[in-house]
Design a protein around this motif. Structure first.
Motif, mmCIF file in Angstrom:
data_model
loop_
_atom_site.group_PDB
_atom_site.id
_atom_site.type_symbol
_atom_site.label_atom_id
_atom_site.label_comp_id
_atom_site.label_asym_id
_atom_site.label_seq_id
_atom_site.Cartn_x
_atom_site.Cartn_y
_atom_site.Cartn_z
ATOM 1 N N VAL A 54 0.833 -1.199 0.000
ATOM 2 C CA VAL A 54 0.000 0.000 0.000
ATOM 3 C C VAL A 54 0.872 1.256 0.000
ATOM 4 O O VAL A 54 0.545 2.251 -0.644
ATOM 5 C CB VAL A 54 -0.969 -0.012 1.206
ATOM 6 N N GLU A 87 -5.729 -3.065 -0.896
ATOM 7 C CA GLU A 87 -5.936 -3.429 0.516
ATOM 8 C C GLU A 87 -6.721 -4.724 0.634
ATOM 9 O O GLU A 87 -6.447 -5.542 1.505
ATOM 10 C CB GLU A 87 -6.649 -2.283 1.249
ATOM 11 N N GLU A 90 -4.373 -7.672 0.136
ATOM 12 C CA GLU A 90 -3.457 -7.929 1.243
ATOM 13 C C GLU A 90 -4.123 -8.701 2.374
ATOM 14 O O GLU A 90 -3.466 -9.392 3.120
ATOM 15 C CB GLU A 90 -2.879 -6.605 1.768
ATOM 16 N N ASN A 91 -5.440 -8.569 2.512
ATOM 17 C CA ASN A 91 -6.153 -9.253 3.617
ATOM 18 C C ASN A 91 -6.453 -10.688 3.278
ATOM 19 O O ASN A 91 -6.471 -11.148 2.239
ATOM 20 C CB ASN A 91 -7.467 -8.515 3.950
#
Length: 91
Positions: A54, A87, A90-91
């Motif tokens: 990010v 984002e 990434e989770n």
């Protein structure tokens, strides 16, 4: 002796670091002018690469790196959508 296969290298548009093509995320501008993250790396259109981070995307936003890569004015909402997409990866 088997010839070693070359691993394609790409450069992050934000931090300028080189990595394997698979280690970076491709951002694509298609012929309709739509800009999106291309997780497959195979979507049609002009591509720019960015680290899976990010902070790198934030740096690219600050320096307007996508504007330079795609030679167009990239609107803030496009950057915000890319940030949300990254984002979620990434989770």
């Amino acid at each position: 002796m088997q010839k070693q296969k070359k691993i394609p290298q790409r450069k992050c548009i934000a931090c300028q670091e080189r990595d394997s093509k698979k280690g970076l995320i491709r951002i694509v501008k298609n012929k309709d002018g739509k800009i999106f993250l291309d997780e497959s790396g195979k979507a049609n259109g002009r591509g720019a690469y960015i680290c899976r981070d990010v902070e790198c995307l934030k740096k690219a936003i600050k320096t307007k790196a996508l504007n330079k890569s795609f030679k167009i004015e990239v609107h803030n909402e496009v950057y915000e959508n890319l940030l949300k997409e990254l984002e979620s990866y990434e989770n």
